[in-house]
Design a protein around this motif. Structure first.
Motif, PDB file in Angstrom:
ATOM      1  N   ARG A  71       2.361   1.824  -3.424  1.00 61.82           N
ATOM      2  CA  ARG A  71       1.366   2.336  -4.389  1.00 61.82           C
ATOM      3  C   ARG A  71       1.072   3.817  -4.152  1.00 61.82           C
ATOM      4  O   ARG A  71       0.532   4.486  -5.027  1.00 61.82           O
ATOM      5  N   SER A  72       1.370   4.301  -2.946  1.00 61.55           N
ATOM      6  CA  SER A  72       1.063   5.702  -2.648  1.00 61.55           C
ATOM      7  C   SER A  72       2.176   6.657  -3.119  1.00 61.55           C
ATOM      8  O   SER A  72       2.020   7.866  -3.070  1.00 61.55           O
TER       9      SER A  72
ATOM     10  N   TYR B 206       5.514   3.585   6.721  1.00 61.66           N
ATOM     11  CA  TYR B 206       4.865   2.267   6.555  1.00 61.66           C
ATOM     12  C   TYR B 206       5.737   1.177   7.168  1.00 61.66           C
ATOM     13  O   TYR B 206       5.236   0.239   7.793  1.00 61.66           O
TER      14      TYR B 206
ATOM     15  N   ALA C 248       0.846  -1.202   0.000  1.00 61.59           N
ATOM     16  CA  ALA C 248       0.000   0.000   0.000  1.00 61.59           C
ATOM     17  C   ALA C 248       0.881   1.251   0.000  1.00 61.59           C
ATOM     18  O   ALA C 248       0.585   2.237  -0.702  1.00 61.59           O
ATOM     19  N   GLY C 249       1.962   1.210   0.778  1.00 61.60           N
ATOM     20  CA  GLY C 249       2.879   2.344   0.832  1.00 61.60           C
ATOM     21  C   GLY C 249       3.527   2.595  -0.523  1.00 61.60           C
ATOM     22  O   GLY C 249       3.609   3.743  -0.989  1.00 61.60           O
TER      23      GLY C 249
END
Lengths: 412, 290
Positions: B179-180, B211, B176-177
């Motif tokens: 992708r951000s 993250y 998720a990190g």
């Protein structure tokens, strides 16, 4: 409109009443798993057939969690259990804390039990009223492969030093066969594996004055002897419990077992499972400086003191320890009976050829120390024994440390 | 009108949550704290005040010290390994390639298994004679490893099973990190001539740090409570080589019913976990402030 509502209310009340009435005739049984669990399950099934209206719930647990469940139930006064299955060594604590009902006062349990098992089901031991009925007459035996010993011209061992010598000989001459096995997992298993050796050397865990007594030359000699068996055992014996020892013996991977409970022996002569049919002999454990010290390991049934269904619970216990059911348990599950007369029963002796020797061991069996703190003492000793077994500590240090901790536990 | 202008409304709205917090968290904590100064085998009934005796006994006892060391060692080793493996998986699966989705599902599979199932699987794989791992080693001519019965290896073996189960959790957070992070940053760096390592060091790591911190902290807290895997795989043995603080507290409380001593051990655990939790909260507040 009012009539249907009234009818519904009456019907509901009747239904609730019926359910409650039925719920009163119920039985919650907390018992062991494995072979003991199979025996208890058969008995529950048979009892249910005879009493179809009784609602029976059976909890099947390993030894440790079973102890915790019973102790928590009693301490919290949960009234959740009726019949409890207990190791004889839990009895002093359970009886001292009034967690078990006096079975004599409830109506008594008929039957002439083997003396040693009968004694530990009473409080005070041997003389007091009965608080439990012995269900499984286990006693720690010694097992050896008669065929292998004969093949190499060896006599059955009479001492633990002879056990080591024979184990070494067979290990050298029989590829794929380890000399001896025992239960090495920490806690109760390793302690029960060690106790016959400790007893044979004249050692004690607790002396007659109730003090820790492990810091002694006899205990040290016993521990050194116990550790001398490790290189003669299969690799990983430190993690072995009952299943591993039983399977290794059945599959012919070990020549001797320092500790073999008759409850494990039910399938030794079953050709569909065993590769050593007729070749394994069960005898009293060897002695050393003293005579043999076979250890009692009876499993008993008691009625929880706060049971809401005590009469029904007692009826179930009487059913389980009746001669016909004790015989059935032995034949179907291999668990040894507790009624003395059954050791001479021709059907049983035909199926379990070691019964005469087993009865002798049972009659001479030594019970573990009758103290309320045994559970803690056993855990302490079990931890230090295993640390010595895996080389984390030296034998002398392990015993000294265990002795200190046991003394502290006894004082708490 | 906003609720902040009406304090009574705030109180009414907060009351149920506050009551639950007091009842389910503060009351048991206070009870454990008080019992840690008592000799008791069953709550306050028959309890006797013993001051700091339980704490002194804990510190003198080799079992507690060993359990504390095992717990700290396990938490450190398992957390570092899980974050690194999770990071590797996140970097791998952040790229476009065939069967990426299928591989993602495979990677996540261990995380959805129950811990007892994971323990049973690994216990079988670790079996000295017939386990999958030793069979594989023997197939290539090596000796079997005593995974669970060598006191020097057993805790690491359990850590291996834990990494298998929980690295996917770190992967999820770090993925998720990743992708951000705006792709334009990488494009600009590439145009400026930055190589893969430089882009990783100067863009990915700094932007992924919060993250990484969250993943590491959550795994540390969880590892610190380790109980079920040890219970199912080694029971704390061999010797006391894998006994953790949770197992120690369980044994004191539910095998020995030494509630005072168990409470003192639990308070020690709470202090450490609380410190870690506070660090997490401070970091969270700082990042929110930024």
């Amino acid at each position: 409109m009012r009539k249907p509502i009234a009818a519904l209310a009456v019907a509901t009340a009747l239904a609730v009443g019926a359910v409650e009435a039925q719920a009163q005739d119920r039985l919650v049984i907390a018992g062991r798993d494995a072979a003991f669990g199979t025996a208890l399950a058969r008995m529950v099934e048979a009892y249910q057939q005879r009493n179809p209206t009784v609602r029976i719930e059976r909890l099947e647990l390993p030894g440790g969690p079973l102890y915790e469940r019973i102790a928590l139930n009693a301490r919290e006064r949960a009234r959740a259990l009726d019949v409890v299955m207990l190791d004889d060594i839990w009895a002093p604590e359970f009886m001292a804390n009034n967690w078990l009902a006096d079975l004599d006062r409830l109506g008594g349990v008929p039957g002439t039990f083997v003396k040693s098992a009968d004694a530990v089901s009473r409080n005070p031991v041997g003389t007091g009223p009965r608080f439990a009925a012995p269900m499984v007459g286990n006693v720690a035996m010694f097992a050896y492969r008669g065929d292998l010993l004969a093949k190499h011209g060896l006599q059955p061992p009479r001492s633990w030093t002879e056990v080591a010598t024979i184990a070494r000989t067979i290990q050298e001459r029989e590829p794929g066969v380890a000399g001896v096995a025992f239960r090495g997992i920490r806690g109760n298993p390793i302690v029960t594996g060690f106790l016959p050796i400790l007893g044979a050397y004249g050692g004690e865990i607790i002396d007659s004055q109730g003090r820790a007594a492990l810091d002694s030359p006899a205990a040290l000699a016993a521990l050194e002897q116990f550790l001398a068996l490790r290189p003669l055992a299969p690799r990983g014996v430190e993690t072995w419990n009952a299943t591993e020892v039983r399977e290794a013996m059945e599959q012919g991977r070990i020549a001797m077992s320092a500790e073999f409970w008759p409850g494990w022996a039910g399938t030794l002569d079953d050709a569909s499972r065993s590769r050593v049919v007729g070749n394994v002999n069960l005898v009293s454990p060897p002695g050393q400086t003293r005579g043999p010290a076979p250890m009692l390991g009876a499993w008993m049934l008691g009625v929880a003191a706060d049971s809401p269904n005590a009469a029904r619970a007692l009826d179930f216990i009487r059913f389980v320890v009746s001669p016909e059911n004790q015989k059935r348990i032995a034949i179907e599950t291999g668990n040894p009976p507790t009624l003395a007369a059954l050791y001479a029963d021709t059907d049983l002796v035909r199926q379990f050829r070691w019964y005469p020797a087993q009865l002798q061991a049972l009659e001479n069996a030594v019970a573990r120390p009758r103290i309320a703190q045994w559970n803690r003492v056993e855990a302490i000793l079990g931890e230090h024994l295993q640390m010595a077994l895996v080389g984390q500590t030296q034998p002398r240090e392990a015993l000294a440390e265990a002795n200190r901790e046991i003394q502290r536990a006894l004082a708490r | 009108m906003r609720a902040q202008n009406r304090p009574w409304l705030l109180l009414v709205l907060l009351a149920p949550a506050a009551a639950l917090f007091v009842l389910l968290t503060m009351y048991p904590l206070a009870r454990v704290f008080l019992l840690s100064f008592a000799a008791s085998d069953h709550g306050f009934e028959g309890a006797r005040f013993v001051g700091l005796e339980n704490y002194a006994e804990l510190l003198q006892g080799r079992s507690f010290r060993r359990a504390a060391w095992n717990t700290a060692f396990f938490a450190l080793v398992a957390t570092v390994a899980e974050v690194l493996v999770g990071l590797g998986l996140a970097l791998l699966l952040d790229r476009a390639f065939a069967f990426r989705r299928a591989l993602t599902l495979v990677v996540l599979a261990p995380y959805v298994l129950s811990t007892i199932v994971v323990a049973a699987i690994w216990r079988a794989w670790f079996h000295y004679d017939v386990g999958f791992l030793n069979n594989a080693l023997r197939a290539v001519g090596l000796d079997g490893v005593p995974w669970l019965f060598d006191p020097n290896i057993a805790l690491l073996s359990i850590a291996l099973a834990d990494v298998w189960q929980n690295a996917p959790f770190c992967f999820l957070i770090l993925y998720a990190g990743l992708r951000s992070i705006p792709p334009e940053l990488y494009e600009a760096a590439r145009i400026d001539g930055a190589g893969a390592w430089r882009r990783f060091r100067d863009i990915t790591v700094p932007l992924l740090t919060p993250y990484l911190f969250v993943a590491a902290l959550m795994r540390t807290l969880d590892s610190f409570k380790l109980f079920d895997k040890v219970y199912a795989m080694t029971g704390g043995g061999p010797g006391n080589a894998t006994e953790t603080l949770s197992m120690h507290v369980h044994r004191l409380a539910f095998r020995f019913f030494d509630i005072g001593l168990a409470s003192a051990a639990a308070v020690a655990m709470i202090l450490v976990a609380g410190t870690l939790g506070a660090a997490y909260a401070v970091q969270l507040l700082r990042s929110e402030a930024r």
